[in-house]
Design an enzyme around this catalytic site. Structure first.
Site, PDB file in Angstrom:
ATOM      1  N   ASP A 110       0.840  -1.200   0.000  1.00 60.06           N
ATOM      2  CA  ASP A 110       0.000   0.000   0.000  1.00 60.06           C
ATOM      3  C   ASP A 110       0.879   1.256   0.000  1.00 60.06           C
ATOM      4  O   ASP A 110       0.946   2.002   0.974  1.00 60.06           O
ATOM      5  CB  ASP A 110      -0.913  -0.034   1.228  1.00 60.06           C
ATOM      6  N   GLY A 203      -2.133   7.463   4.339  1.00 56.92           N
ATOM      7  CA  GLY A 203      -1.126   8.033   3.454  1.00 56.92           C
ATOM      8  C   GLY A 203      -0.087   8.891   4.136  1.00 56.92           C
ATOM      9  O   GLY A 203       0.938   9.204   3.550  1.00 56.92           O
TER      10      GLY A 203
END
Length: 243
Positions: A110, A203
């Site tokens: 990811d 993120g």
């Protein structure tokens, strides 16, 4: 938000009965407002009604989670993202580079690199952050920090940057909580309470000793969060940025 599959939920209850299996999320509750511009590497990534965190790793490159992929606008140098601050720099994304083996079902790999349409102007409000130099594991108990603009609890959102401190969990405890854990992932959270004490958006960076060691990926409500382990992807990062 992703929800745990029935088999995964059962394994968690058998292995770690204290784990809360109600939902996966990309944020951490609680925390306190950061001193303005004390995390000058932070990037606010907005895509329509949705947003993520990210971080500047070179004047033309921002790193974030692959699950944040969308039509992104990057805001650098921000503290209050709803105010027209003179410190802010806004950039578009020229190219998106999600990891080629990213799996949206398991959130493996990811990690994503964003090539900006124009270089950031580096100053006291906008700076890059270092990446790991080697592929070594982080020692259990290492103290790290998180920052982000997401929710400070389940019902309250914030427009200012929040921060917290967390610690690295052992891989054994991590695998107990997340049986699908692999070398590209690392766990971190509070050892003293079930809820972590601050905000860390999807993120955003897990920063340990001034190095971006992880990327906020996912986690259960009352368990440590899971982060993409940046050191695991150094060859891919160097190759992509060299292009």
């Amino acid at each position: 938000m992703r929800r745990p599959q029935p088999l995964l939920a059962l394994l968690l209850l058998l292995c770690c009965p204290w784990a809360n299996t109600r939902a996966l999320r990309g944020w951490i509750t609680g925390g306190h407002e950061a001193q303005p511009h004390s995390h000058p590497y932070m990037a606010y990534l907005k895509s329509g009604r949705f947003f993520c965190g990210g971080f500047l790793v070179a004047p033309s490159w921002v790193m974030t989670a692959a699950h944040c992929l969308g039509n992104i606008t990057v805001v650098l140098g921000a503290h209050n993202i709803n105010e027209p601050e003179t410190t802010q720099q806004i950039r578009g994304v020229l190219r998106y580079h999600p990891h080629p083996e990213y799996d949206p079902k398991t959130l493996s790999n990811d990690i994503m690199l964003l090539k900006l349409t124009a270089k950031a102007t580096l100053n006291k409000y906008v700076k890059t952050i270092k990446l790991p130099k080697t592929c070594r594991d982080l020692r259990t108990g290492t103290r790290c920090s998180l920052a982000g603009w997401g929710r400070t609890d389940e019902d309250q959102e914030t427009d200012k940057l929040f921060e917290t401190k967390v610690s690295i969990y052992s891989r054994r405890k991590c695998i107990c909580l997340y049986p699908g854990l692999n070398n590209g992932m690392v766990c971190a959270g509070s050892f003293h309470e079930l809820n972590d004490s601050s905000q860390g958006d999807s993120g955003g960076p897990l920063v340990c000793k001034n190095v971006a060691e992880g990327i906020v990926s996912f986690g259960y409500k009352n368990a440590p969060g899971v982060y993409a382990r940046v050191a695991n992807y150094l060859p891919w990062i160097r190759k992509t940025m060299k292009k």
